[in-house]
Scaffold this motif. Structure first.
Motif, PDB file in Angstrom:
ATOM      1  N   GLY A  27      41.402  34.963  30.773  1.00 39.34           N
ATOM      2  CA  GLY A  27      42.173  33.491  30.581  1.00 39.34           C
ATOM      3  C   GLY A  27      41.215  32.660  29.697  1.00 39.34           C
ATOM      4  N   THR A  28      39.657  32.914  29.705  1.00 45.31           N
ATOM      5  CA  THR A  28      38.967  31.997  29.166  1.00 45.31           C
ATOM      6  C   THR A  28      37.562  32.748  28.945  1.00 45.31           C
ATOM      7  N   GLY A  29      36.924  32.638  27.912  1.00 47.77           N
ATOM      8  CA  GLY A  29      35.491  33.105  27.852  1.00 47.77           C
ATOM      9  C   GLY A  29      34.519  32.660  28.414  1.00 47.77           C
ATOM     10  N   SER A  30      34.636  31.145  28.930  1.00 41.82           N
ATOM     11  CA  SER A  30      33.459  30.515  29.465  1.00 41.82           C
ATOM     12  C   SER A  30      34.122  29.778  30.710  1.00 41.82           C
ATOM     13  N   VAL A  31      33.597  29.897  31.700  1.00 40.37           N
ATOM     14  CA  VAL A  31      33.727  29.175  33.000  1.00 40.37           C
ATOM     15  C   VAL A  31      32.744  28.323  33.578  1.00 40.37           C
ATOM     16  N   PHE A  32      32.699  27.187  33.968  1.00 40.59           N
ATOM     17  CA  PHE A  32      32.016  26.185  34.648  1.00 40.59           C
ATOM     18  C   PHE A  32      32.137  26.097  35.896  1.00 40.59           C
ATOM     19  N   SER A  33      31.052  26.081  36.860  1.00 37.06           N
ATOM     20  CA  SER A  33      31.336  25.758  38.340  1.00 37.06           C
ATOM     21  C   SER A  33      30.007  24.936  38.582  1.00 37.06           C
ATOM     22  N   VAL A  34      30.086  23.960  39.586  1.00 37.33           N
ATOM     23  CA  VAL A  34      29.270  23.034  40.147  1.00 37.33           C
ATOM     24  C   VAL A  34      28.509  23.846  41.398  1.00 37.33           C
ATOM     25  N   GLU A  35      27.137  23.919  41.546  1.00 42.45           N
ATOM     26  CA  GLU A  35      26.604  24.529  42.527  1.00 42.45           C
ATOM     27  C   GLU A  35      27.473  24.169  43.854  1.00 42.45           C
ATOM     28  N   GLY A  36      27.565  25.160  44.691  1.00 47.55           N
ATOM     29  CA  GLY A  36      28.263  24.944  46.071  1.00 47.55           C
ATOM     30  C   GLY A  36      29.734  25.082  45.913  1.00 47.55           C
ATOM     31  N   GLN A  37      30.222  24.910  44.934  1.00 45.55           N
ATOM     32  CA  GLN A  37      31.780  25.165  44.859  1.00 45.55           C
ATOM     33  C   GLN A  37      32.383  26.681  44.685  1.00 45.55           C
ATOM     34  N   GLN A  38      33.479  26.803  44.785  1.00 48.26           N
ATOM     35  CA  GLN A  38      34.118  28.244  44.634  1.00 48.26           C
ATOM     36  C   GLN A  38      34.671  28.100  42.884  1.00 48.26           C
ATOM     37  N   VAL A  39      34.393  29.488  42.453  1.00 51.54           N
ATOM     38  CA  VAL A  39      35.070  29.563  41.139  1.00 51.54           C
ATOM     39  C   VAL A  39      35.756  30.600  41.055  1.00 51.54           C
ATOM     40  N   VAL A  40      36.738  30.871  40.066  1.00 48.83           N
ATOM     41  CA  VAL A  40      37.823  32.178  39.993  1.00 48.83           C
ATOM     42  C   VAL A  40      37.348  32.688  38.394  1.00 48.83           C
ATOM     43  N   LEU A  41      37.298  33.828  38.248  1.00 42.83           N
ATOM     44  CA  LEU A  41      37.262  34.265  36.761  1.00 42.83           C
ATOM     45  C   LEU A  41      38.602  34.913  36.512  1.00 42.83           C
ATOM     46  N   PRO A  42      39.082  34.221  35.614  1.00 41.78           N
ATOM     47  CA  PRO A  42      40.600  35.084  35.363  1.00 41.78           C
ATOM     48  C   PRO A  42      40.755  36.135  34.523  1.00 41.78           C
ATOM     49  N   ALA A  43      41.498  37.234  35.268  1.00 41.25           N
ATOM     50  CA  ALA A  43      41.813  38.441  34.341  1.00 41.25           C
ATOM     51  C   ALA A  43      42.777  39.117  34.726  1.00 41.25           C
ATOM     52  N   TRP A  44      43.418  39.951  33.734  1.00 44.49           N
ATOM     53  CA  TRP A  44      44.391  40.924  34.209  1.00 44.49           C
ATOM     54  C   TRP A  44      44.670  42.184  33.150  1.00 44.49           C
ATOM     55  N   TYR A  45      45.459  43.115  33.144  1.00 43.91           N
ATOM     56  CA  TYR A  45      45.575  44.138  32.385  1.00 43.91           C
ATOM     57  C   TYR A  45      46.797  44.532  32.192  1.00 43.91           C
ATOM     58  N   THR A  46      47.328  45.080  31.255  1.00 43.42           N
ATOM     59  CA  THR A  46      48.598  45.386  30.997  1.00 43.42           C
ATOM     60  C   THR A  46      48.647  47.045  30.653  1.00 43.42           C
ATOM     61  N   SER A  47      49.582  47.566  31.352  1.00 42.68           N
ATOM     62  CA  SER A  47      49.631  49.183  31.224  1.00 42.68           C
ATOM     63  C   SER A  47      51.028  49.481  31.631  1.00 42.68           C
ATOM     64  N   HIS A  48      51.730  50.603  31.080  1.00 44.18           N
ATOM     65  CA  HIS A  48      52.902  51.002  31.310  1.00 44.18           C
ATOM     66  C   HIS A  48      53.085  52.119  32.473  1.00 44.18           C
ATOM     67  N   SER A  49      51.884  52.497  32.908  1.00 44.78           N
ATOM     68  CA  SER A  49      51.789  53.486  33.729  1.00 44.78           C
ATOM     69  C   SER A  49      51.710  53.078  35.270  1.00 44.78           C
ATOM     70  N   GLN A  50      52.174  54.027  36.041  1.00 45.63           N
ATOM     71  CA  GLN A  50      52.347  53.729  37.382  1.00 45.63           C
ATOM     72  C   GLN A  50      51.140  54.409  38.261  1.00 45.63           C
ATOM     73  N   LYS A  51      50.358  55.004  37.574  1.00 47.00           N
ATOM     74  CA  LYS A  51      48.942  55.422  38.274  1.00 47.00           C
ATOM     75  C   LYS A  51      48.032  54.280  38.646  1.00 47.00           C
ATOM     76  N   LYS A  52      47.446  54.332  39.652  1.00 44.78           N
ATOM     77  CA  LYS A  52      46.358  53.523  40.368  1.00 44.78           C
ATOM     78  C   LYS A  52      45.165  53.500  39.453  1.00 44.78           C
ATOM     79  N   PRO A  53      44.911  52.058  39.128  1.00 44.31           N
ATOM     80  CA  PRO A  53      43.767  51.911  38.024  1.00 44.31           C
ATOM     81  C   PRO A  53      42.521  52.184  38.485  1.00 44.31           C
ATOM     82  N   TYR A  54      41.457  52.480  38.005  1.00 39.00           N
ATOM     83  CA  TYR A  54      40.093  52.308  38.192  1.00 39.00           C
ATOM     84  C   TYR A  54      39.483  51.067  37.541  1.00 39.00           C
ATOM     85  N   ILE A  55      38.749  50.151  38.064  1.00 36.20           N
ATOM     86  CA  ILE A  55      38.406  48.830  37.930  1.00 36.20           C
ATOM     87  C   ILE A  55      36.807  48.721  38.502  1.00 36.20           C
ATOM     88  N   THR A  56      36.285  48.071  37.566  1.00 39.66           N
ATOM     89  CA  THR A  56      34.901  47.999  37.853  1.00 39.66           C
ATOM     90  C   THR A  56      34.315  46.471  37.229  1.00 39.66           C
TER      91      THR A  56
END
Length: 391
Positions: A27-56
């Motif tokens: 979703g963005t290349g840079s994310v800022f957070s204030v110490e002590g708060q929660q942060v979310v790093l947005p990401a997703w993938y596209t694929s036409h396969s029905q197989k389970k992915p391997y994510i790291t």
């Protein structure tokens, strides 16, 4: 419209080209957070396969090598043993193709580059398309700063106000201002916003008041204040005189106290020395000569001579014989002593016309007073028992 894509896929299959395309998006290349708060790093993938992915998910920090923090393989999610373990996880179920990452209670050390890699068994992808990168920066609000005064705030003098905060990311900027009732804002060159200093020159009494410093960055702000009291030189002289007078009085008290203590100590030492001299010069008391008891031989000789003198008739042996016996000499009797003649005693007066007979001392001996006038020497005679033996 649906049949056309199927036809295209069938054509691609005939040509031997894979129809599935794997690609990771962020979703963005840079994310800022204030110490002590929660942060979310947005990401997703596209694929036409029905197989389970391997994510790291990996974290690459400037002071360390990249290391895994979260993985998904064969339908199982595994959180690696890192300092992020109790605070990291997937936001949504992985099969939805949303692989966003959350971090709770962020810390400054969580800052770094986060990389997400996705692989599917029957999906093909171009180089680098299956990797998403997000830079996380954890901001730290400024710690409460400390306000200080440098210099003597006297009329006509120059002083500097400083403001520093020990913690803050990014480094905070500082702003000085004078509060009510006289509100005043300062600008460069009097104020250095990066260093947090404010220089006040040629002070006057009107510059007295409360000065506030605000430290601020993207994460927050904090402030401190200091009271500036500008005084005249006369007041300064009075204060200096009072301080010097107090120091002089204290020094005088200490001086006299030391003199008194030294005098008492010297007096005590002299008294102790005198007492020691008296003890050293003292002589043991001597027994008086009159208190000494006569020697046993003298007592025996004296008793013997007394016994012989009593056995002889009165006037038969003079005192010189007794003296010779006392001294133990074998010589004959000494020549008669030519001393003063014994005074003739006058007859006693008559009583009632009849002459009174003079009473002689018992044993024919003269009284001691008469012997003393005649120059005789008294001799101690030991006691004698009835049997005639010496006692």
């Amino acid at each position: 419209m649906v049949a056309l894509p199927r036809a295209a896929l069938a054509l691609a299959a005939l040509l031997g080209v894979s129809s599935a395309v794997l690609e990771v998006h962020v979703g963005t290349g840079s994310v800022f957070s204030v110490e002590g708060q929660q942060v979310v790093l947005p990401a997703w993938y596209t694929s036409h396969s029905q197989k389970k992915p391997y994510i790291t998910w990996l974290l690459d920090k400037e002071d360390a090598d990249p290391f895994q923090i979260l993985t998904y393989m064969d339908g199982v999610t595994k959180v690696e043993e890192t300092e992020l373990k109790p605070r990291v996880g997937f936001v949504y179920p992985v099969l939805t193709h949303n692989i966003s990452l959350f971090i709770n209670a962020t810390r400054e050390r969580d800052s770094g580059q986060y990389m997400c890699t996705v692989n599917v068994v029957d999906d093909a992808t171009s180089t680098g398309k299956n990797v998403g990168i997000i830079n996380l920066t954890v901001l730290v609000p400024p710690a409460p700063p400390a306000c200080r005064l440098h210099g003597d705030p006297a009329v006509g003098a120059n002083v500097t106000l400083s403001c520093t905060s020990e913690k803050g990311k990014p480094s905070p900027a500082y702003q000085w201002q004078r509060t009510a009732p006289t509100l005043q804002v300062f600008f460069p060159p009097a104020q250095d916003r990066a260093r947090g200093t404010l220089k006040l020159t040629n002070l006057s009494l009107d510059l007295s008041g409360v000065y506030v410093c605000v430290a601020e960055n993207q994460a927050g702000s904090a402030e401190c204040s200091i009271v500036l009291e500008v005084h005249s030189t006369s007041t300064k002289a009075v204060i200096a005189g009072a301080v010097l007078g107090s120091l002089g009085a204290l020094a005088t008290v200490v001086f006299f106290a030391r003199r008194v203590v030294g005098y008492r100590r010297k007096k005590r030492d002299s008294q102790e020395e005198a007492a020691n001299e008296i003890k050293e010069d003292a002589v043991a008391p001597k027994t008086p000569s009159w208190a000494r008891s006569p020697a046993p031989d003298t007592i025996s000789k004296t008793s013997t001579s007394s016994s012989i003198a009593r056995e002889r008739p009165h006037g038969a042996n003079p005192l010189s014989d007794t003296a010779s016996i006392l001294t133990g000499s074998s010589r004959g009797p000494p020549p008669p002593r030519r001393g003063p003649r014994t005074p003739t005693l006058s007859p006693p007066p008559a009583v009632n016309g009849a002459p009174q007979r003079r009473q002689d001392p018992p044993g024919g001996a003269l009284p001691p007073s008469t012997l003393a006038r005649a120059g005789a020497v008294p001799v101690m005679v030991p006691a004698q028992s009835r049997a005639g033996s010496l006692v």
